[in-house]
Motif scaffolding. Structure first.
Motif, short mmCIF file in Angstrom:
data_model
loop_
_atom_site.label_atom_id
_atom_site.label_comp_id
_atom_site.label_asym_id
_atom_site.label_seq_id
_atom_site.Cartn_x
_atom_site.Cartn_y
_atom_site.Cartn_z
N UNK A 171 -11.02 -33.18 15.11
CA UNK A 171 -11.36 -32.08 16.21
C UNK A 171 -11.62 -30.85 14.84
N UNK A 172 -12.06 -29.76 15.83
CA UNK A 172 -12.29 -28.60 14.83
C UNK A 172 -11.05 -27.48 15.19
N UNK A 173 -10.84 -26.89 14.13
CA UNK A 173 -9.79 -25.90 14.14
C UNK A 173 -10.11 -24.58 13.86
N UNK A 174 -10.17 -23.39 14.55
CA UNK A 174 -10.40 -22.15 14.08
C UNK A 174 -9.59 -21.62 13.21
N UNK A 175 -9.78 -20.60 12.46
CA UNK A 175 -8.53 -20.17 11.40
C UNK A 175 -7.68 -19.20 12.41
N UNK A 176 -8.08 -18.71 13.51
CA UNK A 176 -7.08 -17.84 14.39
C UNK A 176 -6.05 -18.64 14.85
N UNK A 177 -6.09 -19.99 14.78
CA UNK A 177 -5.13 -20.80 15.60
C UNK A 177 -3.77 -20.98 14.85
N UNK A 178 -3.90 -20.53 13.62
CA UNK A 178 -2.52 -20.56 12.72
C UNK A 178 -2.23 -21.96 12.49
N UNK A 179 -0.80 -22.38 12.61
CA UNK A 179 -0.08 -23.70 12.16
C UNK A 179 -0.25 -24.69 13.46
N UNK A 180 -0.61 -25.76 13.05
CA UNK A 180 -0.66 -26.58 14.31
C UNK A 180 -0.07 -28.02 14.11
N UNK A 181 0.92 -28.37 14.68
CA UNK A 181 1.74 -29.53 14.27
C UNK A 181 1.29 -30.83 15.30
N UNK A 182 0.82 -31.87 14.45
CA UNK A 182 0.38 -33.05 15.13
C UNK A 182 1.45 -34.58 14.70
N UNK A 183 1.49 -35.04 15.50
CA UNK A 183 2.23 -36.28 15.97
C UNK A 183 1.68 -37.60 15.98
N UNK A 184 1.75 -38.19 14.83
CA UNK A 184 1.40 -40.08 15.30
C UNK A 184 2.33 -40.91 15.33
N UNK A 185 2.19 -41.55 16.20
CA UNK A 185 3.34 -42.64 16.64
C UNK A 185 2.81 -44.08 16.45
N UNK A 186 3.35 -44.80 15.73
CA UNK A 186 3.05 -46.30 15.71
C UNK A 186 3.97 -47.06 16.33
N UNK A 187 3.49 -48.06 17.32
CA UNK A 187 4.19 -48.81 17.95
C UNK A 187 3.57 -50.07 17.82
N UNK A 188 4.86 -51.25 17.79
CA UNK A 188 4.43 -52.63 17.92
C UNK A 188 5.67 -53.19 18.78
N UNK A 189 5.42 -54.23 18.96
CA UNK A 189 6.57 -54.98 19.89
C UNK A 189 8.02 -54.98 19.24
N UNK A 190 8.13 -54.87 18.14
CA UNK A 190 9.52 -54.59 17.38
C UNK A 190 10.28 -53.29 17.59
N UNK A 191 9.34 -52.24 17.09
CA UNK A 191 9.66 -50.88 17.12
C UNK A 191 8.84 -50.01 17.11
N UNK A 192 9.05 -48.68 16.97
CA UNK A 192 8.28 -47.52 16.85
C UNK A 192 8.68 -46.67 15.78
N UNK A 193 7.85 -45.89 15.30
CA UNK A 193 7.98 -44.91 14.22
C UNK A 193 6.93 -43.94 14.24
N UNK A 194 7.49 -42.46 13.98
CA UNK A 194 6.39 -41.23 14.00
C UNK A 194 6.54 -40.61 12.74
N UNK A 195 5.21 -39.97 12.71
CA UNK A 195 5.17 -39.02 11.39
C UNK A 195 4.55 -37.86 12.10
N UNK A 196 5.00 -36.53 11.12
CA UNK A 196 4.37 -35.34 11.60
C UNK A 196 3.54 -34.65 10.69
N UNK A 197 2.77 -33.89 10.81
CA UNK A 197 1.59 -33.25 9.97
C UNK A 197 1.40 -31.98 10.53
N UNK A 198 1.36 -30.66 9.79
CA UNK A 198 1.22 -29.47 10.23
C UNK A 198 -0.32 -29.05 9.44
#
Length: 305
Positions: A171-198
């Motif tokens: 995606x494209x992010x303009x400078x005026x947007x400031x900090x944007x936090x994005x979360x990725x979640x990985x899921x399989x049949x056993x469990x799930x786990x997430x990670x954040x990135x700003x």
């Protein structure tokens, strides 16, 4: 646990699994006995099978578990004959059946459970890449979600109120947007786990500034010129000093060298020291005249002489 419907083929007969249970390696699952309104005391025999092999049973009031070496010390029966499997392994995946015969000799329906053991997801991380897009005056953001441990996980991105299912996000992010936090979640049949990135867009496009060049170039040029001038002054001073020293040596030894050369060439009339001095155009004076010259001309001493 995830409940699914699955078709099993047993002895050529297509049978639907009553329950599918997912577990992770090293974890624990409980397989329900599903006796309904019946009680354990109503049965003459209750048995659990794994791939048609007896692994636990209760017969005439006697309970036995861990009948198979694969499950040694890892099985436990609850009061309602539900089966707990601990320290799961990948080889524990398969079909489990609960069978029962009541005290009146009648059989109850076999309850079939499909257990699937998966490697759990142990970590999730986001790999970012940013580039400045001068045409859009914004940052082009490329994110890749990675995980370890689990097999064939699915990925979901969340940014503000938006979600997207993919392992990659662009995606494209303009400078005026400031900090944007994005979360990725990985899921399989056993469990799930997430990670954040700003993410934050910082422009890297810079315009040439002639003032900056001027402020930088002028002091540098002046410094270089000073160095050149000082070097030249020192050089010429050294040369002048060397020339003066050479001239002094020539003046001091010129006469002596002249006499030496005359003697070395075997001249019949060698030049005396007085003649040599005379060559320098020094007026000839006697010892007395030299001594008397500074005295007054009418000294009695001169008359006596």
């Amino acid at each position: 646990m995830l409940i699914l419907t699955r078709l099993l083929l047993i002895s050529g007969v297509c049978v639907a699994a009553d329950l599918t249970v997912n577990g992770s390696v090293g974890g624990t699952v409980e397989l329900p006995s599903d006796l309904g309104s019946l009680k354990v005391e109503d049965f003459q025999m209750l048995r659990w099978k794994f791939k048609n092999i007896d692994i636990a049973e209760k017969l005439s009031g006697q309970t036995e578990v861990n009948l198979h070496a694969q499950f040694k010390r890892r099985l436990q029966l609850s009061p309602d004959f539900s089966l707990t499997v601990r320290e799961l392994r990948l080889e524990d995946s398969g079909e489990y059946q609960r069978l029962g015969r009541k005290k009146d000799g009648s059989q109850i329906s076999t309850y079939t459970i499909q257990l699937q053991v998966y490697e759990p997801i142990t970590s999730v991380w986001i790999q970012p890449e940013y580039t400045w897009d001068p045409e859009n005056h914004s940052c082009a953001v490329h994110l890749v979600c990675n995980s370890s441990g689990g097999l064939r996980p699915s990925y979901t991105w969340r940014m503000r109120d938006q979600t997207e299912s993919s392992s990659r996000l662009h995606f494209f992010l303009p400078p005026g947007e400031g900090n944007v936090t994005i979360t990725c979640t990985a899921v399989n049949a056993a469990n799930q786990m997430s990670s954040n990135h700003t993410v934050r867009c910082i422009p890297t496009e810079t315009q040439p500034d002639w003032k900056l060049y001027l402020y930088t170039a002028v002091p540098a040029g002046v410094s270089l010129l000073c160095v050149i001038i000082v070097s030249l002054v020192c050089h010429f001073r050294r040369r002048a000093k060397a020339a003066d020293t050479s001239q002094e040596e020539i003046t001091t030894y010129a006469v002596v060298n002249k006499v030496g050369r005359s003697q070395s060439t075997g001249l019949e009339n060698p030049v005396s020291l007085y003649e040599t001095v005379g060559d320098v155009n020094i007026p000839e004076m006697t010892v007395y005249s030299t001594v008397q010259k500074p005295r007054p001309p009418h000294s009695p001493y001169i008359e006596a002489l």
